[in-house]
Design a protein around this motif. Structure first.
Motif, PDB file in Angstrom:
ATOM      1  N   UNK A  79     -12.639 -11.371 -12.852  1.00  0.00           N
ATOM      2  CA  UNK A  79     -11.526 -10.782 -13.593  1.00  0.00           C
ATOM      3  C   UNK A  79     -10.560 -10.125 -12.605  1.00  0.00           C
ATOM      4  N   UNK A  80      -9.386 -10.739 -12.439  1.00  0.00           N
ATOM      5  CA  UNK A  80      -8.395 -10.211 -11.511  1.00  0.00           C
ATOM      6  C   UNK A  80      -7.390  -9.277 -12.181  1.00  0.00           C
ATOM      7  N   UNK A  81      -7.586  -9.038 -13.479  1.00  0.00           N
ATOM      8  CA  UNK A  81      -6.624  -8.194 -14.191  1.00  0.00           C
ATOM      9  C   UNK A  81      -6.498  -6.790 -13.590  1.00  0.00           C
ATOM     10  N   UNK A  82      -7.573  -6.170 -13.059  1.00  0.00           N
ATOM     11  CA  UNK A  82      -7.385  -4.855 -12.432  1.00  0.00           C
ATOM     12  C   UNK A  82      -6.436  -4.904 -11.240  1.00  0.00           C
ATOM     13  N   UNK A  83      -6.463  -6.007 -10.494  1.00  0.00           N
ATOM     14  CA  UNK A  83      -5.554  -6.165  -9.353  1.00  0.00           C
ATOM     15  C   UNK A  83      -4.120  -6.262  -9.839  1.00  0.00           C
ATOM     16  N   UNK A  84      -3.896  -7.135 -10.836  1.00  0.00           N
ATOM     17  CA  UNK A  84      -2.544  -7.304 -11.365  1.00  0.00           C
ATOM     18  C   UNK A  84      -2.038  -6.020 -12.019  1.00  0.00           C
ATOM     19  N   UNK A  85      -2.923  -5.322 -12.709  1.00  0.00           N
ATOM     20  CA  UNK A  85      -2.523  -4.068 -13.354  1.00  0.00           C
ATOM     21  C   UNK A  85      -2.141  -3.013 -12.321  1.00  0.00           C
ATOM     22  N   UNK A  86      -2.875  -2.985 -11.207  1.00  0.00           N
ATOM     23  CA  UNK A  86      -2.554  -2.030 -10.148  1.00  0.00           C
ATOM     24  C   UNK A  86      -1.194  -2.340  -9.538  1.00  0.00           C
ATOM     25  N   UNK A  87      -0.917  -3.624  -9.323  1.00  0.00           N
ATOM     26  CA  UNK A  87       0.396  -4.018  -8.787  1.00  0.00           C
ATOM     27  C   UNK A  87       1.487  -3.664  -9.782  1.00  0.00           C
ATOM     28  N   UNK A  88       1.236  -3.927 -11.069  1.00  0.00           N
ATOM     29  CA  UNK A  88       2.233  -3.606 -12.103  1.00  0.00           C
ATOM     30  C   UNK A  88       2.542  -2.113 -12.130  1.00  0.00           C
ATOM     31  N   UNK A  89       1.501  -1.294 -12.044  1.00  0.00           N
ATOM     32  CA  UNK A  89       1.721   0.161 -12.052  1.00  0.00           C
ATOM     33  C   UNK A  89       2.545   0.595 -10.841  1.00  0.00           C
ATOM     34  N   UNK A  90       2.286  -0.032  -9.697  1.00  0.00           N
ATOM     35  CA  UNK A  90       3.067   0.289  -8.496  1.00  0.00           C
ATOM     36  C   UNK A  90       4.525  -0.133  -8.671  1.00  0.00           C
ATOM     37  N   UNK A  91       4.737  -1.288  -9.288  1.00  0.00           N
ATOM     38  CA  UNK A  91       6.098  -1.755  -9.554  1.00  0.00           C
ATOM     39  C   UNK A  91       6.825  -0.783 -10.479  1.00  0.00           C
ATOM     40  N   UNK A  92       6.158  -0.364 -11.541  1.00  0.00           N
ATOM     41  CA  UNK A  92       6.758   0.590 -12.488  1.00  0.00           C
ATOM     42  C   UNK A  92       7.069   1.907 -11.784  1.00  0.00           C
ATOM     43  N   UNK A  93       6.156   2.355 -10.923  1.00  0.00           N
ATOM     44  CA  UNK A  93       6.339   3.616 -10.212  1.00  0.00           C
ATOM     45  C   UNK A  93       7.590   3.583  -9.342  1.00  0.00           C
ATOM     46  N   UNK A  94       7.840   2.439  -8.708  1.00  0.00           N
ATOM     47  CA  UNK A  94       9.025   2.304  -7.863  1.00  0.00           C
ATOM     48  C   UNK A  94      10.280   2.100  -8.706  1.00  0.00           C
ATOM     49  N   UNK A  95      10.166   1.287  -9.758  1.00  0.00           N
ATOM     50  CA  UNK A  95      11.341   0.909 -10.538  1.00  0.00           C
ATOM     51  C   UNK A  95      11.843   2.025 -11.451  1.00  0.00           C
ATOM     52  N   UNK A  96      10.961   2.877 -11.952  1.00  0.00           N
ATOM     53  CA  UNK A  96      11.354   3.881 -12.946  1.00  0.00           C
ATOM     54  C   UNK A  96      12.459   4.816 -12.464  1.00  0.00           C
ATOM     55  N   UNK A  97      12.321   5.457 -11.304  1.00  0.00           N
ATOM     56  CA  UNK A  97      13.428   6.332 -10.870  1.00  0.00           C
ATOM     57  C   UNK A  97      14.716   5.562 -10.602  1.00  0.00           C
ATOM     58  N   UNK A  98      14.587   4.323 -10.125  1.00  0.00           N
ATOM     59  CA  UNK A  98      15.780   3.509  -9.899  1.00  0.00           C
ATOM     60  C   UNK A  98      16.466   3.180 -11.225  1.00  0.00           C
TER      61      UNK A  98
END
Length: 218
Positions: A185-204
């Motif tokens: 199950x690679x979903x934890x990896x993808x979810x971690x990347x998604x959270x990092x993307x959201x973390x960067x994108x939100x203030x922008x």
């Protein structure tokens, strides 16, 4: 099997994700002194130089595919180890940045701030983001010929040549089993990347949406 509309909406994310990923490898290799990618015509954003027809179609239809790998001569990289690691991480770094960009575009499109609102446009940006998140998470796996392995190999102790040879030999089978059976199950990896993307994108996104509407539609 995805619908025709879903396939069409996935095309931009796949094409851009693959082309920018391979271009990043070629660019960073050039920075570290290896002109092999440039001589082979890979120092370009032209998708035709990077797309593998079979790998592209499979990613669109089956969620698993590949682009033409960029050939790099490690002996020309200076310093070699730092160069190899930098070249390996260049592709996933580019896909991460693309995922941030597509999330920003999705947010603006969903708010109708791009001058034209349509749910298909928003969905296309969202799919492009998820495609690039997939390319980040998948390529970080420590299996050859993926980028994660080219980093992990430098962390292995001396005398690991036999292990490395076996990984190269059986990796295609292992990767096939992973995707056919979903045994891992690679979903934890993808979810971690998604959270990092959201973390960067939100203030922008907050910064951009705070701009005057007229400026956004210029």
């Amino acid at each position: 099997m995805p619908s025709l509309q879903e396939i069409v909406m996935a095309v931009p994310g796949v094409v851009i994700g693959f082309a920018f990923h391979e271009f990043a490898h070629a660019l960073v290799a050039t920075w570290f002194g290896d002109d092999t990618p440039r001589l082979q015509g890979r120092l370009t954003l032209n998708p035709l130089a990077h797309l593998d027809p079979i790998g592209t179609v499979l990613l669109l239809l089956a969620g698993f595919g590949w682009a033409k790998p960029v050939m790099v001569n490690p002996n020309r990289l200076h310093p070699r180890v730092v160069g190899e690691i930098a070249v390996s991480l260049a592709g996933v770094t580019m896909n991460f940045l693309l995922a941030v960009l597509f999330l920003l575009l999705y947010t603006l499109a969903d708010l109708g701030l791009l001058g034209w609102y349509h749910p298909v446009l928003s969905e296309t940006f969202w799919i492009a983001m998820t495609m690039n998140i997939f390319l980040v998470g998948f390529n970080l796996l420590p299996l050859p010929p993926l980028d994660g392995f080219r980093v992990a190999v430098h962390l292995l102790p001396r005398g690991s040549e036999r292990l490395i040879d076996n990984l190269y030999r059986f990796s295609p089978l292992v990767l096939t089993v992973l995707f056919v059976t979903d045994i891992l199950d690679l979903s934890p990896v993808y979810n971690a990347v998604y959270r990092a993307v959201v973390w960067v994108a939100t203030p922008l996104a907050k910064l951009i949406t705070a701009l005057p509407v007229g400026l956004l539609n210029m």
